[in-house]
Write a protein that holds these residues in place. Structure first.
Motif, short mmCIF file in Angstrom:
data_model
loop_
_atom_site.label_atom_id
_atom_site.label_comp_id
_atom_site.label_asym_id
_atom_site.label_seq_id
_atom_site.Cartn_x
_atom_site.Cartn_y
_atom_site.Cartn_z
N UNK A 103 -85.70 83.66 23.33
CA UNK A 103 -86.22 83.40 24.68
C UNK A 103 -86.39 81.90 24.93
N UNK A 104 -86.98 81.18 23.95
CA UNK A 104 -87.21 79.75 24.23
C UNK A 104 -86.10 78.84 23.70
N UNK A 105 -85.44 79.27 22.62
CA UNK A 105 -84.39 78.42 22.03
C UNK A 105 -83.22 78.27 23.01
N UNK A 106 -82.89 79.35 23.71
CA UNK A 106 -81.79 79.27 24.69
C UNK A 106 -82.16 78.33 25.83
N UNK A 107 -83.44 78.26 26.11
CA UNK A 107 -83.91 77.37 27.18
C UNK A 107 -83.70 75.91 26.77
N UNK A 108 -84.15 75.55 25.55
CA UNK A 108 -83.97 74.17 25.08
C UNK A 108 -82.48 73.86 24.93
N UNK A 109 -81.73 74.83 24.39
CA UNK A 109 -80.29 74.62 24.24
C UNK A 109 -79.64 74.37 25.60
N UNK A 110 -80.17 75.04 26.63
CA UNK A 110 -79.67 74.83 27.99
C UNK A 110 -79.85 73.38 28.43
N UNK A 111 -80.99 72.81 28.10
CA UNK A 111 -81.20 71.39 28.44
C UNK A 111 -80.19 70.52 27.70
N UNK A 112 -79.91 70.89 26.44
CA UNK A 112 -78.96 70.08 25.65
C UNK A 112 -77.56 70.14 26.29
N UNK A 113 -77.13 71.36 26.64
CA UNK A 113 -75.81 71.50 27.28
C UNK A 113 -75.77 70.66 28.57
N UNK A 114 -76.84 70.75 29.33
CA UNK A 114 -76.94 70.01 30.59
C UNK A 114 -76.81 68.51 30.32
N UNK A 115 -77.43 68.05 29.23
CA UNK A 115 -77.38 66.62 28.91
C UNK A 115 -75.98 66.19 28.46
N UNK A 116 -75.24 67.10 27.83
CA UNK A 116 -73.83 66.76 27.50
C UNK A 116 -73.10 66.50 28.81
N UNK A 117 -73.29 67.42 29.75
CA UNK A 117 -72.65 67.33 31.04
C UNK A 117 -73.05 66.03 31.75
N UNK A 118 -74.34 65.74 31.75
CA UNK A 118 -74.81 64.51 32.42
C UNK A 118 -74.27 63.26 31.74
N UNK A 119 -74.22 63.29 30.40
CA UNK A 119 -73.73 62.11 29.67
C UNK A 119 -72.24 61.89 29.99
N UNK A 120 -71.49 62.99 30.05
CA UNK A 120 -70.06 62.85 30.36
C UNK A 120 -69.89 62.27 31.77
N UNK A 121 -70.75 62.71 32.68
CA UNK A 121 -70.66 62.19 34.06
C UNK A 121 -71.11 60.72 34.17
N UNK A 122 -71.73 60.22 33.11
CA UNK A 122 -72.19 58.83 33.13
C UNK A 122 -73.54 58.65 33.83
N UNK A 123 -74.30 59.74 33.92
CA UNK A 123 -75.61 59.69 34.61
C UNK A 123 -76.61 58.74 33.96
#
Ligand code: PFF
Length: 455
Positions: A103-123
């Motif tokens: 329940x909570x690990x998928x939530x934190x992992x979601x933030x990590x995936x989101x940060x990969x996406x943001x880093x690739x976008x150059x945010x």
């Protein structure tokens, strides 16, 4: 359904990478390095090693034993070893813990995936302390985006698991674990080249016994559990897929050592950079999500490094989640007769639905941030009950079961692979620690973590 053809991993190497994939996770990247630094550096590492040796390893070997001997999911395994007994509760606790962690690990992992996406976008280019905080706040509080990323995470993990043990778990861990090592080494080299990096190394590797408190000993023991995925049947489930010639004691030692190495390498990637920019190393998500973008954005080629760093973190989180979900899949296919695909989809949907509670309560300004149960929000409650209560109870029950309910001859027979391995000394040592040391230490930690025994 009873004796259906069961999949196994194809080789010793596959066993090693899959198991290491379970152990290496978010725990290595933010929990462990910080704890080393805050608790006297190498002095804490020494305590951690002792906890692994006296509690982690005997429980890991026991879980592998239970899994490989019965070739069953965690509930089925206990039912087979002691039919109609209360020992089945080890399996029941395992299933509940697996849900709570997911329940909570998928939530934190979601933030990590989101940060990969943001880093690739150059945010993160030109990010400041303020904007980094604001970005993390926005990512966590959402409310829609964290839920969507959590669902993406579950979809990825489910897609891998649907493919099965060999084509899914084995293939992905065998490919990604070496990639993870490589990425960490690249981040390490870059971090070590920074001016002032020696401060970070000093933080990590100083030997300061005066910073060790009784609390650090308890922290090290709890960490060993979470780190090595113990006490909830994950290693029983993976053990049930091991090859029959695998040396279970040897695998346990190799996995524990490699996992610790990954944690130390993660620390080397993080702290020199943190210190080079005069930042205070903070604990937990703050370090991972607010500090890392900030420090890496200041380094030449830092954005590439940032992308690599979050990719490696998402690999670690993904392979760890696969092992947690597999506990549930094995149970539902073998005990409830569901097809693998149905079991995966059913569980992923269930976890997504309840996991929303974690996503919506991760921060005090989240929509459900103010709802408290026993003084904790949903996110913290899932984390606390699983890591501090159920995993130690599970571990204790496993240690007592193996140490006192199973005949030593049977253990010797299985661990020596029916007499083909000449490792009597290792088996004797394991058995001694399992009976006399692990349970005592576990009782102390457990009583402390629920507040009955205060140090
Ligand atoms: N060992 C993982 C980590 O350190 O992040 C977490 C974990 C994985 C806990 C699998 C429990 C488990 F069954």
């Amino acid at each position: 359904m009873k004796n259906q053809q069961r999949e196994t991993f194809s080789s010793g190497l596959a066993v090693f990478f899959a198991t290491l994939g379970s152990a290496v996770g978010l725990g290595n990247i933010w929990k462990f390095p910080y704890m080393i630094g805050a608790n006297g550096g190498a002095a804490f590492l020494l305590i951690y090693f002792l906890c692994v040796l006296f509690v982690g390893l005997p429980i890991m070997v026991s879980e592998f034993y239970i899994g490989r001997k019965t070739r069953k999911n965690v509930i089925g395994a206990m039912k087979q070893l002691k039919p109609n007994s209360a020992w089945k509760s080890i399996g029941v606790f395992g299933i509940i813990t697996a849900y709570l962690i997911m329940f909570f690990y998928t939530c934190v992992a979601g933030w990590v995936y989101f940060y990969v996406f943001k880093a690739i976008k150059g945010d993160f280019s030109g990010v400041t302390v303020e904007s980094s905080k604001a970005m993390f706040g926005a990512a966590v509080v959402g409310p829609i985006s964290p839920i969507i990323w959590q669902i993406i995470v579950l979809t990825v993990v489910s897609a891998i698991l649907i493919m099965g043990v060999q084509k899914g778990i084995e293939k992905v861990t065998k490919t990604l674990m070496p990639v993870l090592f490589l990425l960490i080494i690249i981040c390490d080299i870059r971090a070590l080249m920074l001016p002032g990096s020696s401060e970070g190394l000093k933080f990590l590797f100083k030997v300061d016994f005066s910073m060790l408190t009784k609390q650090s000993i308890l922290m090290a023991l709890g960490l060993a559990f979470f780190k090595l995925s113990l006490g909830m049947g994950t290693m029983v489930t993976y053990g049930s897929y091991f090859t029959k010639d695998n040396n279970l004691i040897n695998t346990s030692v190799k996995v524990a050592l490699s996992d610790t190495l990954v944690s130390v390498l993660a620390g080397i990637a993080i702290f020199p950079a943190v210190f080079a920019f005069n930042m205070k190393p903070g604990a937990g998500p703050g370090l991972l999500f607010m500090t890392i973008p900030l420090v890496f954005s200041k380094i030449p080629f830092g954005n590439i490094l940032l992308v690599l760093f979050f990719i490696l973190t998402s690999i670690a989180a993904t392979t760890a989640m696969m092992s947690i979900l597999e506990v549930l899949i094995a149970y539902f296919t073998e005990e409830k007769g569901l097809s693998r695909k149905k079991a995966v989809i059913f569980n992923a949907i269930f976890i997504a639905v309840i996991g929303v509670l974690a996503s919506l309560s991760a921060d005090s300004s989240s929509i459900l941030g103010n709802i408290k149960i026993f003084g904790k929000g949903f996110f913290d409650l899932f984390d606390f009950v699983s890591s501090n209560i159920l995993m130690p109870i599970g571990g204790l029950l496993i240690a007592v079961f193996m140490g006192y309910m199973v005949k030593k001859d049977e253990i010797r027979h299985e661990l020596s692979n029916h007499g083909t391995l000449n490792i009597d000394w290792a088996i004797n040592l394991y058995y001694f620690i399992l009976r006399y040391i692990a349970p005592v230490l576990l009782i102390i930690v457990f009583l402390n973590s629920i507040g009955i025994l205060k140090f």
